[in-house]
Write a protein that holds these residues in place. Structure first.
Motif, PDB file in Angstrom:
ATOM      1  N   MET A   1      46.486   7.312  -5.306  1.00  0.00           N
ATOM      2  CA  MET A   1      46.061   8.552  -4.681  1.00  0.00           C
ATOM      3  C   MET A   1      44.648   8.298  -4.472  1.00  0.00           C
ATOM      4  SD  MET A   1      46.462  11.292  -3.381  1.00  0.00           S
ATOM      5  CE  MET A   1      48.458  11.395  -3.486  1.00  0.00           C
ATOM      6  N   ARG A   2      43.874   8.544  -3.369  1.00  0.00           N
ATOM      7  CA  ARG A   2      42.590   8.509  -3.001  1.00  0.00           C
ATOM      8  C   ARG A   2      41.932   9.892  -3.805  1.00  0.00           C
ATOM      9  NH1 ARG A   2      39.719   5.753   1.103  1.00  0.00           N
ATOM     10  NH2 ARG A   2      41.819   5.300   1.879  1.00  0.00           N
ATOM     11  N   CYS A   3      40.696   9.642  -4.494  1.00  0.00           N
ATOM     12  CA  CYS A   3      40.050  10.795  -4.940  1.00  0.00           C
ATOM     13  C   CYS A   3      39.299  11.396  -4.080  1.00  0.00           C
ATOM     14  CB  CYS A   3      39.114  10.244  -5.894  1.00  0.00           C
ATOM     15  SG  CYS A   3      37.822  11.375  -6.509  1.00  0.00           S
ATOM     16  N   PRO A   4      39.671  12.669  -3.781  1.00  0.00           N
ATOM     17  CA  PRO A   4      38.982  13.768  -2.757  1.00  0.00           C
ATOM     18  C   PRO A   4      37.503  13.725  -3.062  1.00  0.00           C
ATOM     19  CG  PRO A   4      40.064  14.877  -4.653  1.00  0.00           C
ATOM     20  CD  PRO A   4      40.673  13.687  -5.059  1.00  0.00           C
ATOM     21  N   TYR A   5      36.805  13.248  -4.363  1.00  0.00           N
ATOM     22  CA  TYR A   5      35.506  13.597  -4.646  1.00  0.00           C
ATOM     23  C   TYR A   5      34.725  12.400  -4.140  1.00  0.00           C
ATOM     24  CZ  TYR A   5      37.162  17.465  -6.977  1.00  0.00           C
ATOM     25  OH  TYR A   5      37.995  18.725  -7.345  1.00  0.00           O
ATOM     26  N   CYS A   6      35.321  11.069  -4.556  1.00  0.00           N
ATOM     27  CA  CYS A   6      34.402   9.902  -4.267  1.00  0.00           C
ATOM     28  C   CYS A   6      35.085   8.753  -3.316  1.00  0.00           C
ATOM     29  CB  CYS A   6      33.958   9.337  -5.582  1.00  0.00           C
ATOM     30  SG  CYS A   6      35.476   8.361  -6.437  1.00  0.00           S
ATOM     31  N   SER A   7      36.355   9.127  -2.997  1.00  0.00           N
ATOM     32  CA  SER A   7      37.167   8.310  -2.362  1.00  0.00           C
ATOM     33  C   SER A   7      37.464   7.030  -2.851  1.00  0.00           C
ATOM     34  CB  SER A   7      36.760   7.985  -0.781  1.00  0.00           C
ATOM     35  OG  SER A   7      36.581   9.231  -0.148  1.00  0.00           O
ATOM     36  N   HIS A   8      37.528   6.956  -4.395  1.00  0.00           N
ATOM     37  CA  HIS A   8      38.221   5.495  -4.979  1.00  0.00           C
ATOM     38  C   HIS A   8      39.642   5.664  -4.596  1.00  0.00           C
ATOM     39  CE1 HIS A   8      37.826   2.481  -7.864  1.00  0.00           C
ATOM     40  NE2 HIS A   8      38.922   2.964  -8.624  1.00  0.00           N
ATOM     41  N   GLN A  12      44.526   8.348 -12.053  1.00  0.00           N
ATOM     42  CA  GLN A  12      46.000   7.913 -12.907  1.00  0.00           C
ATOM     43  C   GLN A  12      46.158   9.634 -13.210  1.00  0.00           C
ATOM     44  OE1 GLN A  12      43.859   7.342 -17.114  1.00  0.00           O
ATOM     45  NE2 GLN A  12      45.726   6.211 -17.671  1.00  0.00           N
ATOM     46  N   VAL A  13      47.755   9.489 -13.355  1.00  0.00           N
ATOM     47  CA  VAL A  13      48.395  10.933 -13.563  1.00  0.00           C
ATOM     48  C   VAL A  13      48.440  11.057 -15.135  1.00  0.00           C
ATOM     49  CG1 VAL A  13      50.569  11.797 -13.409  1.00  0.00           C
ATOM     50  CG2 VAL A  13      49.805  10.324 -11.684  1.00  0.00           C
ATOM     51  N   LYS A  14      47.704  12.462 -15.266  1.00  0.00           N
ATOM     52  CA  LYS A  14      47.539  13.082 -16.581  1.00  0.00           C
ATOM     53  C   LYS A  14      48.646  13.872 -17.009  1.00  0.00           C
ATOM     54  CE  LYS A  14      43.800  10.957 -17.866  1.00  0.00           C
ATOM     55  NZ  LYS A  14      43.607   9.882 -18.754  1.00  0.00           N
ATOM     56  N   ASP A  15      49.122  14.460 -16.110  1.00  0.00           N
ATOM     57  CA  ASP A  15      50.319  15.403 -16.416  1.00  0.00           C
ATOM     58  C   ASP A  15      51.084  15.792 -14.983  1.00  0.00           C
ATOM     59  OD1 ASP A  15      51.686  17.709 -17.664  1.00  0.00           O
ATOM     60  OD2 ASP A  15      50.582  19.266 -16.632  1.00  0.00           O
ATOM     61  N   ARG A  29      45.674  14.676 -11.723  1.00  0.00           N
ATOM     62  CA  ARG A  29      45.211  13.257 -11.923  1.00  0.00           C
ATOM     63  C   ARG A  29      43.874  13.214 -12.053  1.00  0.00           C
ATOM     64  NH1 ARG A  29      48.425   9.720  -8.592  1.00  0.00           N
ATOM     65  NH2 ARG A  29      50.281  10.691  -7.766  1.00  0.00           N
ATOM     66  N   GLN A  30      43.433  12.004 -12.668  1.00  0.00           N
ATOM     67  CA  GLN A  30      41.740  11.808 -12.841  1.00  0.00           C
ATOM     68  C   GLN A  30      41.876  10.401 -12.213  1.00  0.00           C
ATOM     69  OE1 GLN A  30      41.058  11.758 -17.106  1.00  0.00           O
ATOM     70  NE2 GLN A  30      38.756  11.756 -16.679  1.00  0.00           N
ATOM     71  N   GLY A  35      35.958   9.935 -12.619  1.00  0.00           N
ATOM     72  CA  GLY A  35      36.497  10.848 -13.817  1.00  0.00           C
ATOM     73  C   GLY A  35      36.891  12.175 -13.224  1.00  0.00           C
ATOM     74  N   ALA A  36      36.624  12.581 -12.058  1.00  0.00           N
ATOM     75  CA  ALA A  36      36.968  13.945 -11.586  1.00  0.00           C
ATOM     76  C   ALA A  36      38.544  14.084 -11.649  1.00  0.00           C
ATOM     77  CB  ALA A  36      36.578  14.102 -10.283  1.00  0.00           C
ATOM     78  N   ARG A  37      39.017  15.434 -11.975  1.00  0.00           N
ATOM     79  CA  ARG A  37      40.382  15.703 -12.027  1.00  0.00           C
ATOM     80  C   ARG A  37      40.696  16.602 -10.789  1.00  0.00           C
ATOM     81  NH1 ARG A  37      42.842  15.973 -17.368  1.00  0.00           N
ATOM     82  NH2 ARG A  37      41.775  14.632 -18.827  1.00  0.00           N
TER      83      ARG A  37
END
Length: 153
Positions: A1-8, A12-15, A29-30, A35-37
Motif C-alpha cells: 500500500m502506497r503511503c499517502p504522505y511520502c508515496s513510498h 506495514q499493517v499494525k492493526d 498501517r505505518q 513512519g507515518a500512520r
C-alpha cells in the motif's frame, strides 16, 4: 500500500479489525520509510461495475462519489455517519448483486433518493434539487409540497 504522505511503496499493517457493519476491514498501517500512520479500508468487490451516464458515456463505479453526494446532501444535518454508511453499503450491494455489469446513473440517483427519503427530509430535498436539476425556486416549492403531502398520508 502506497503511503499517502511520502508515496513510498511499502507499509506495514499494525492493526486489522472489521468495521461496525462487517462489510469491510479497517487496517492501521505505518509507512516503512517515513513512519507515518494511516488507515485503509478493504471491501469485497463482487464484480467490475460500469456506470452509464445520461450522455451514454461510461465510467467505472466509484463508491467515493456516492459518499460525496450523500455527504453534501446531509451537510449540517443531524444524521449519524453510521446510518449513511449503511445506506451507501446497501446501495452498492444492490448494484453488485443485481447480476448486471452496467447500471445507469439515473438508477443510482433513484436509489439514493429513496434511501435519503427515509433518513432525512431536508437531505432528500437537497439531493433531489441537484438530481432533478431544479431551475428556479418554484421547483423547490413544488417538490417540498409533494414531500409534505406524502408525509401527511
Amino acid at each position: 500500500m502506497r503511503c499517502p504522505y511520502c508515496s513510498h511503496e511499502d507499509s506495514q499493517v499494525k492493526d486489522s479489525r472489521p468495521t461496525e457493519d462487517g462489510a469491510s476491514i479497517r487496517r492501521r498501517r505505518q509507512c516503512e520509510d517515513c513512519g507515518a500512520r494511516f488507515t485503509t479500508f478493504e471491501r469485497v468487490q463482487l464484480r467490475e461495475l460500469t456506470v452509464v451516464k445520461s450522455d451514454e458515456s461510461r465510467e467505472p463505479f466509484d463508491r467515493a462519489k456516492l459518499e460525496r453526494a450523500i455527504a453534501i446532501a446531509c451537510r449540517k444535518r443531524p444524521v449519524e455517519a453510521a446510518r449513511l454508511e449503511r445506506l451507501i453499503t446497501g446501495i452498492q450491494r444492490q448494484i453488485e448483486t443485481s447480476g448486471e455489469s452496467e447500471v445507469t446513473s439515473a438508477r443510482i440517483g433513484q436509489m439514493l433518493m429513496e434511501g435519503l427519503k427515509g433518513i432525512d427530509t431536508v437531505a432528500y430535498i437537497r439531493f433531489a434539487s441537484v438530481y432533478k436539476d431544479f431551475a428556479e425556486a418554484k421547483d423547490f416549492e413544488d417538490f417540498a409540497g409533494q414531500v409534505a403531502d406524502a408525509g401527511r398520508e
